[in-house]
Design an enzyme around this catalytic site. Structure first.
Site, PDB file in Angstrom:
ATOM      1  CG  PHE A 109       6.895  -4.595   0.692  1.00  0.00           C
ATOM      2  CD1 PHE A 109       8.067  -5.308   0.888  1.00  0.00           C
ATOM      3  CD2 PHE A 109       6.006  -4.503   1.764  1.00  0.00           C
ATOM      4  CE1 PHE A 109       8.357  -5.915   2.103  1.00  0.00           C
ATOM      5  CE2 PHE A 109       6.288  -5.094   2.975  1.00  0.00           C
ATOM      6  CZ  PHE A 109       7.462  -5.807   3.148  1.00  0.00           C
ATOM      7  CE  LYS A 110       5.954  -8.369   3.426  1.00  0.00           C
ATOM      8  NZ  LYS A 110       5.190  -9.201   4.334  1.00  0.00           N
ATOM      9  CG  ASP A 111       2.526  -8.332  -5.215  1.00  0.00           C
ATOM     10  OD1 ASP A 111       2.187  -9.495  -4.932  1.00  0.00           O
ATOM     11  OD2 ASP A 111       1.736  -7.370  -5.199  1.00  0.00           O
ATOM     12  CB  THR A 142       4.048 -12.699   3.595  1.00  0.00           C
ATOM     13  OG1 THR A 142       5.011 -11.702   3.920  1.00  0.00           O
ATOM     14  CG2 THR A 142       4.782 -13.930   3.088  1.00  0.00           C
TER      15      THR A 142
END
Length: 450
Positions: A109-111, A142
């Site tokens: 999800f950090k993308d 991250t």
């Protein structure tokens, strides 16, 4: 729009300055001077694509970036996702949905935030001509997302701290097998909290920050949080209309940034019913919402390593609002916690949050049960969102692709989970650097390479 520090000891700054600095000079975290009311826009926004939604949302905050430039930044940021919906929703049954946030280039999800942040930095460097040094700390995802968001960006040197031996082998390979000569993965002895503490201390040295053009990629950077707000908006609009106002967002979280983004959008007027903070066995946030006590404990390495955190840095942003935007009170709480490792809140306002805790044995059992029941493979972090005891409709944020944790998946369901981009990494050489988790050692390493 201007941005203020949670600690209230520096003047307001522009969006671009807040992004460039990452951490405010007084050690606080930036927030909008005033949260906007999104209610007048929701009907119109519900018809937009993901990139269009991100653009109109950021236009409210990034008022110092020209509209055409902002459009280019946002459009570039979502071209490397492998699903047309960017953040697709999977319906498991009438009461349970999954929001898949792992379709970006590093399968986490950090993308969503770090592809955007990389393009914001590129635009900033082109505009100012000033090189930057990016410093981050990671508990797993991250670092990889930051590195891949910054690869190929002229004028950027990237340094990422991570706890040696405490992230998954494939997470490490995503950081250490890039072949880039301006990327420095820094393996430290200790926990993510040790890395994060040292990183924050480096940022507090304003002379050094100016010397190397220091900027942040961790979720202390406001752009990270704002970018994550967008997938809550997108998910809300794409849920069935008879469900969207009666569903709880279940968010696996360690550093509190992922769930904070949703909570901020709720404060801006999106009618989300509520949030459940899903922790692993490193449960400082669960204990907080259960008891009103914020207290350090030892980090216990787990099969969900990205959540192996005991100091949730984004909790300070929540505190700012929970304490009536009283910066002096925020400073007092942070100082007490820093000195004693504990703070007991009187009449703690849970602000619509509930919480849950899932240990390693439960994670394995949940992965097996979810696969048997739905034919769906959940990574160990997402599995924490499936904990028992919750009644009602829920949408669980799936934070990483299960292929990043093949041993855990194999042990739980007896099947392999793979992804081509990860398989390709296995033949590459690992390049990493050992650094002591002290501000002095980190600054010396950076000075030698900037």
């Amino acid at each position: 729009m201007q941005f203020i520090s949670t600690r209230g000891q520096v003047p307001p700054v522009s969006f671009s300055t807040a992004v460039a600095q990452g951490l405010a000079p007084d050690g606080g975290l930036y927030l909008p001077e005033q949260l906007p009311d999104l209610k007048p826009y929701l009907a119109e926004w519900s018809k937009l694509s993901y990139a269009e939604l991100c653009e109109v949302f950021f236009a409210i905050f990034a008022t110092d970036i020209e509209a055409d430039e902002l459009k280019k930044i946002v459009t570039r940021s979502y071209t490397k996702f492998d699903h047309a919906d960017i953040a697709p929703i999977v319906k498991l049954d009438d009461d349970r949905y999954v929001l898949e946030l792992f379709h970006g280039p590093t399968l986490a999800f950090k993308d969503f935030a770090l592809q955007l942040l990389g393009n914001l930095y590129e635009s900033q460097i082109a505009r100012t001509g000033n090189r930057i040094s990016v410093l981050g700390a990671t508990s797993g995802d991250t670092g990889a997302a930051a590195i891949h968001g910054l690869l190929g960006k002229e004028g950027v040197t990237t340094f990422i701290l991570y706890p040696d031996g405490r992230i998954s082998p494939l997470q490490e390979r995503q950081m250490t097998c890039t072949g880039a000569d301006n990327v420095f993965p820094l393996a430290i002895k200790g926990s993510f909290d040790d890395a994060q503490t040292a990183m924050k201390t480096v940022f507090e040295d304003r002379e050094f920050a100016a010397e190397v053009g220091l900027s942040a990629v961790n979720s202390i950077n406001l752009a990270r949080i704002l970018a994550q707000c967008v997938y809550y908006l997108s998910a809300y609009f794409r849920l069935p209309e008879d469900v969207r106002d009666d569903i709880t967002f279940v968010v696996p979280t360690g550093n509190f940034g992922n769930v904070l983004a949703g909570w901020l959008v709720q404060r801006m007027g999106l009618p989300i019913k509520g949030f459940r903070v899903a922790t692993n066995q490193n449960d400082i946030l669960h204990r907080l919402f259960e008891s009103g006590t914020y207290q350090l404990d030892e980090v216990a390495p787990s099969v969900a390593p990205s959540m192996d955190i005991q100091v949730a840095s984004n909790f300070e942003r929540f505190l700012y609002y929970a304490e009536g935007q009283d910066s002096e009170k925020v400073r007092e709480i942070i100082q007490t916690f820093k000195e004693t490792g504990k703070y007991v809140f009187e009449n703690f306002d849970r602000a619509g949050f509930s919480s849950s805790r899932t240990d390693d044995a439960q994670i394995a059992a949940i992965i097996k049960d979810v696969y048997a029941k739905y034919g769906y493979v959940a990574d160990p972090h997402t599995a924490c969102g499936f904990s028992d005891g919750f009644e009602g409709k829920e949408i669980i944020l799936s934070t990483a692709h299960p292929a990043k944790f093949p041993d855990t998946i194999q042990d739980a369901i007896g099947e392999d989970s793979t992804h081509p981009s990860l398989e390709e990494l296995k033949s590459r050489e690992i390049v990493k650097y050992s650094v002591e988790p002290t501000p002095e050692a980190i600054k010396a390493f950076m000075r030698a390479r900037v």
